[in-house]
Write a protein that holds these residues in place. Structure first.
Motif, PDB file in Angstrom:
ATOM      1  N   ILE A 390       0.882  -1.164   0.026  1.00 26.56           N
ATOM      2  CA  ILE A 390       0.099  -0.042  -0.612  1.00 26.56           C
ATOM      3  C   ILE A 390       1.148   0.809   0.029  1.00 26.56           C
ATOM      4  O   ILE A 390       0.592   2.240  -0.796  1.00 26.56           O
ATOM      5  N   ALA A 391       2.082   1.466   0.368  1.00 24.69           N
ATOM      6  CA  ALA A 391       3.338   2.512   0.847  1.00 24.69           C
ATOM      7  C   ALA A 391       3.701   2.365  -0.877  1.00 24.69           C
ATOM      8  O   ALA A 391       3.052   3.604  -1.331  1.00 24.69           O
ATOM      9  N   GLU A 392       4.109   1.696  -1.441  1.00 25.27           N
ATOM     10  CA  GLU A 392       4.310   1.720  -2.730  1.00 25.27           C
ATOM     11  C   GLU A 392       3.482   2.484  -3.452  1.00 25.27           C
ATOM     12  O   GLU A 392       3.585   3.560  -4.392  1.00 25.27           O
ATOM     13  N   ALA A 393       2.291   2.055  -3.479  1.00 25.32           N
ATOM     14  CA  ALA A 393       1.227   2.478  -4.415  1.00 25.32           C
ATOM     15  C   ALA A 393       0.853   3.767  -4.128  1.00 25.32           C
ATOM     16  O   ALA A 393       0.692   4.334  -4.435  1.00 25.32           O
ATOM     17  N   GLN A 394       0.871   4.201  -2.513  1.00 23.70           N
ATOM     18  CA  GLN A 394       0.158   5.141  -2.602  1.00 23.70           C
ATOM     19  C   GLN A 394       1.396   6.592  -2.696  1.00 23.70           C
ATOM     20  O   GLN A 394       0.987   7.567  -2.851  1.00 23.70           O
ATOM     21  N   ALA A 395       2.874   6.098  -2.531  1.00 20.46           N
ATOM     22  CA  ALA A 395       3.660   6.656  -3.064  1.00 20.46           C
ATOM     23  C   ALA A 395       3.290   7.315  -4.285  1.00 20.46           C
ATOM     24  O   ALA A 395       3.739   8.666  -5.132  1.00 20.46           O
ATOM     25  N   ARG A 396       3.002   6.284  -5.019  1.00 15.40           N
ATOM     26  CA  ARG A 396       3.353   6.370  -7.086  1.00 15.40           C
ATOM     27  C   ARG A 396       1.832   7.315  -7.249  1.00 15.40           C
ATOM     28  O   ARG A 396       1.908   7.785  -8.346  1.00 15.40           O
ATOM     29  N   ALA A 397       0.863   6.914  -6.332  1.00 16.64           N
ATOM     30  CA  ALA A 397      -0.406   7.814  -6.759  1.00 16.64           C
ATOM     31  C   ALA A 397      -0.295   8.887  -6.673  1.00 16.64           C
ATOM     32  O   ALA A 397      -0.768  10.385  -7.448  1.00 16.64           O
ATOM     33  N   TYR A 398       0.227   9.563  -5.092  1.00 15.41           N
ATOM     34  CA  TYR A 398       0.718  11.331  -5.262  1.00 15.41           C
ATOM     35  C   TYR A 398       2.345  11.806  -5.861  1.00 15.41           C
ATOM     36  O   TYR A 398       1.375  12.877  -6.409  1.00 15.41           O
ATOM     37  N   THR A 399       2.943  11.286  -6.477  1.00 19.16           N
ATOM     38  CA  THR A 399       3.821  11.603  -7.830  1.00 19.16           C
ATOM     39  C   THR A 399       2.805  11.636  -8.893  1.00 19.16           C
ATOM     40  O   THR A 399       2.594  12.149  -9.741  1.00 19.16           O
ATOM     41  N   ALA A 400       1.729  10.937  -9.335  1.00 16.84           N
ATOM     42  CA  ALA A 400       0.882  10.975 -10.362  1.00 16.84           C
ATOM     43  C   ALA A 400       0.026  12.068 -10.311  1.00 16.84           C
ATOM     44  O   ALA A 400      -0.012  13.490 -10.659  1.00 16.84           O
ATOM     45  N   VAL A 401      -0.532  12.547  -9.028  1.00 19.79           N
ATOM     46  CA  VAL A 401      -1.681  13.594  -8.404  1.00 19.79           C
ATOM     47  C   VAL A 401      -0.555  15.041  -8.522  1.00 19.79           C
ATOM     48  O   VAL A 401      -1.230  15.563  -8.635  1.00 19.79           O
ATOM     49  N   ASP A 402       0.905  15.073  -7.971  1.00 18.79           N
ATOM     50  CA  ASP A 402       1.171  16.106  -8.176  1.00 18.79           C
ATOM     51  C   ASP A 402       2.124  16.438  -9.202  1.00 18.79           C
ATOM     52  O   ASP A 402       2.388  17.911  -9.449  1.00 18.79           O
ATOM     53  N   ALA A 403       1.921  15.802 -10.706  1.00 15.71           N
ATOM     54  CA  ALA A 403       1.984  16.592 -11.429  1.00 15.71           C
ATOM     55  C   ALA A 403       0.471  16.312 -12.516  1.00 15.71           C
ATOM     56  O   ALA A 403       1.237  17.470 -13.086  1.00 15.71           O
ATOM     57  N   ILE A 404      -0.602  16.864 -12.173  1.00 14.71           N
ATOM     58  CA  ILE A 404      -1.739  17.119 -12.178  1.00 14.71           C
ATOM     59  C   ILE A 404      -1.830  18.614 -11.893  1.00 14.71           C
ATOM     60  O   ILE A 404      -1.790  19.111 -11.024  1.00 14.71           O
ATOM     61  N   ASP A 405      -2.079  19.532 -13.012  1.00 17.74           N
ATOM     62  CA  ASP A 405      -1.936  20.936 -13.068  1.00 17.74           C
ATOM     63  C   ASP A 405      -3.791  21.827 -12.404  1.00 17.74           C
ATOM     64  O   ASP A 405      -4.250  21.618 -13.951  1.00 17.74           O
ATOM     65  N   TRP A 406      -3.666  21.227 -11.715  1.00 17.15           N
ATOM     66  CA  TRP A 406      -5.503  22.065 -11.478  1.00 17.15           C
ATOM     67  C   TRP A 406      -5.382  22.412 -10.590  1.00 17.15           C
ATOM     68  O   TRP A 406      -5.177  22.014  -8.925  1.00 17.15           O
ATOM     69  N   PRO A 407      -5.027  24.228 -10.305  1.00 15.79           N
ATOM     70  CA  PRO A 407      -5.462  24.595  -9.224  1.00 15.79           C
ATOM     71  C   PRO A 407      -6.721  25.004  -8.536  1.00 15.79           C
ATOM     72  O   PRO A 407      -7.269  25.228  -7.860  1.00 15.79           O
ATOM     73  N   GLY A 408      -7.863  24.361  -9.410  1.00 15.07           N
ATOM     74  CA  GLY A 408      -9.172  24.555  -9.009  1.00 15.07           C
ATOM     75  C   GLY A 408      -9.576  22.716  -8.045  1.00 15.07           C
ATOM     76  O   GLY A 408     -10.285  23.342  -8.067  1.00 15.07           O
ATOM     77  N   GLY A 409      -8.590  22.232  -7.485  1.00 19.12           N
ATOM     78  CA  GLY A 409      -9.051  20.858  -7.211  1.00 19.12           C
ATOM     79  C   GLY A 409      -7.693  20.645  -6.009  1.00 19.12           C
ATOM     80  O   GLY A 409      -6.644  21.392  -5.457  1.00 19.12           O
TER      81      GLY A 409
END
Ligand code: AMP
Ligand code: GLY
Length: 424
Positions: A390-409
């Motif tokens: 779960i830790a590895e999946a979480q880290a990868r998910a948040y890396t992807a989140v941080d690549a998304i550029d959405w100031p409204g979210g």
């Protein structure tokens, strides 16, 4: 085979993504879909409330299976009307969808068949509800009987709060859904979601999952549809899953069959686990959203034949294979959700995530405006990734989140914390 998928949320994008991988699939249609689903399915502008129009579409396009994602069309009887025209559907009949459509119905079924759940009363007027409250401890849970898009539940810490919740229901805050009220004992413990495919008679459990219902980190703040989810859920040990099947799922399946309203589709039990024992909080008659996102990412078996077998009452011959890896989904929502929020803000950076084969962005509330993807709902994206833990999946998910550029979210930063604590 041609398939029509009904719905347009993150759950439906995950189902569409998985169905699109099936070698049995010819064309996947989705109504109404969203900007992400458009990458794997042909979107159709069908009015899902118009059952004749859906039937006509299915006949015209030679649809071999209709898969219904959300609860509203199920409770409205879409499955009954399609089946009456000889169209095969994954999803329960209107009568069987009462397991989600009426909390009172489910509570009475639990009483009759000894299914563990919170003590309760059912009321059709405020005076008798208040009289019942006189004898109850606090906190106490007040629920509108019918579908209220997750907003019909109040956990009242004080008596005035409880009275206000009862009054709000009977004064029409939830329309017809609040014409009856269920008052329940407050259950302590940890929540988990449990899913089983059911073909009327046989139940096939899915992998375990857990979601985060509260809007804020630390599971604080108002309830939402779900701000993230992961699979497996370490709290659901093999023993607890077996117990849930034996004490909750199988008695329900047998009861629905005995009533002459067999359940077909996916049965989703919201559980409260206290001291290793499961109690039923409520049933849903569809896949969880966002639980479906990590579940679909972990499912190795072809989804289409299993959904078909469920619809045909032939689930007995099937088994499901799951990736041993974990998967975790972080929901990105429009600022303000679950309260009022803005629509139409632009989302950038989605292409960057597409480069990682172990991550996927499932769209929930999005539309396309030319090349631009715009937010079009409260929950907007389900950024999902897998990993050995779960830790590895979480880290990868948040890396992807941080690549998304959405100031409204915004999103929670602690999805999976309970599982991480158990992993540690
Ligand atoms: P429901 O729509 O019935 O699932 O309720 C929404 C949420 O309210 C659940 O996910 C729980 O967090 C909470 N809830 C509902 N019923 C109870 C209960 N009897 N005891 C404690 N929490 C509850
Ligand atoms: N994740 C909660 C739900 O689907 O209702």
């Amino acid at each position: 085979m041609n398939v029509l998928l009904i719905g347009g949320g993150g759950r439906e994008h995950a189902l569409a993504w998985k169905l699109a991988q099936s070698p049995l699939l010819k064309t996947l249609y989705c109504a109404p879909g969203n900007a992400g689903i458009a990458d794997v399915a042909e979107l159709v502008a069908l009015d899902v409330g118009d059952h004749d129009a859906v039937t006509a579409f299915c006949k015209d396009k030679e649809i071999g299976l209709v898969v219904v994602g959300p609860e509203a069309p199920l409770v409205a009887g879409l499955v009954d009307d399609l089946e009456a025209q000889g169209i095969l559907v994954f999803g329960p009949s209107k009568a069987a969808a009462a397991l989600e459509g009426s909390k009172g119905f489910t509570k009475d079924l639990c009483t009759e068949f000894n299914i563990p759940t919170a003590a309760y009363g059912r009321f059709a007027d405020a005076a008798s509800a208040r009289a019942y409250l006189d004898g109850q401890a606090l906190p106490i849970v007040i629920k509108a009987d019918g579908l209220a898009a997750g907003k019909g539940v109040v956990i009242a810490q004080t008596r005035p709060e409880a009275d206000a919740a009862v009054d709000a229901c009977f004064e029409g805050a939830f329309g017809a859904a609040g014409a009856e009220v269920v008052i329940e004992e407050f259950l302590k413990g940890e929540e988990a979601s449990f899913f089983a495919l059911v073909d009327g008679e046989t139940a096939l459990p899915l992998a375990t999952a857990q979601d985060h219902k509260r809007v804020g980190d630390g599971d604080l703040g108002p309830n939402t549809g779900g701000m993230g989810a992961y699979s497996p859920a370490p709290i659901m040990t093999e023993a607890l899953c077996a117990r849930t099947m034996k004490e909750i799922i199988l008695p329900t399946v047998a009861a629905m069959k005995a009533r002459g309203t067999p359940f077909k589709g996916v049965l989703y039990a919201g559980l409260m686990i206290e001291d290793g024992a499961p109690k039923l909080i409520e049933y849903n008659v569809r896949f969880g959203d966002p639980e479906a996102q990590p579940l679909m990412m972990r499912l190795k078996s072809d989804l289409l034949p299993v959904l078909l077998a469920t619809a045909q009452g032939e689930l007995g011959r099937h088994a499901l294979e799951w990736d041993t890896d974990a998967a975790l989904c972080v929901v990105m929502a429009a600022k303000g959700y679950p309260g009022s929020y803005e629509k139409g803000t632009e989302i950038g950076g989605l292409k960057a995530v597409g480069d990682d084969p172990r991550a996927a962005v499932f769209h929930a509330g999005t539309t396309r405006d030319g090349p631009r993807v715009l937010a079009n709902g409260g929950r907007v994206l389900g950024v999902t990734a897998c990993g050995k833990t779960i830790a590895e999946a979480q880290a990868r998910a948040y890396t992807a989140v941080d690549a998304i550029d959405w100031p409204g979210g915004f999103c929670r930063r602690d999805i999976g914390w309970r599982a991480l604590k158990r992993e540690a």
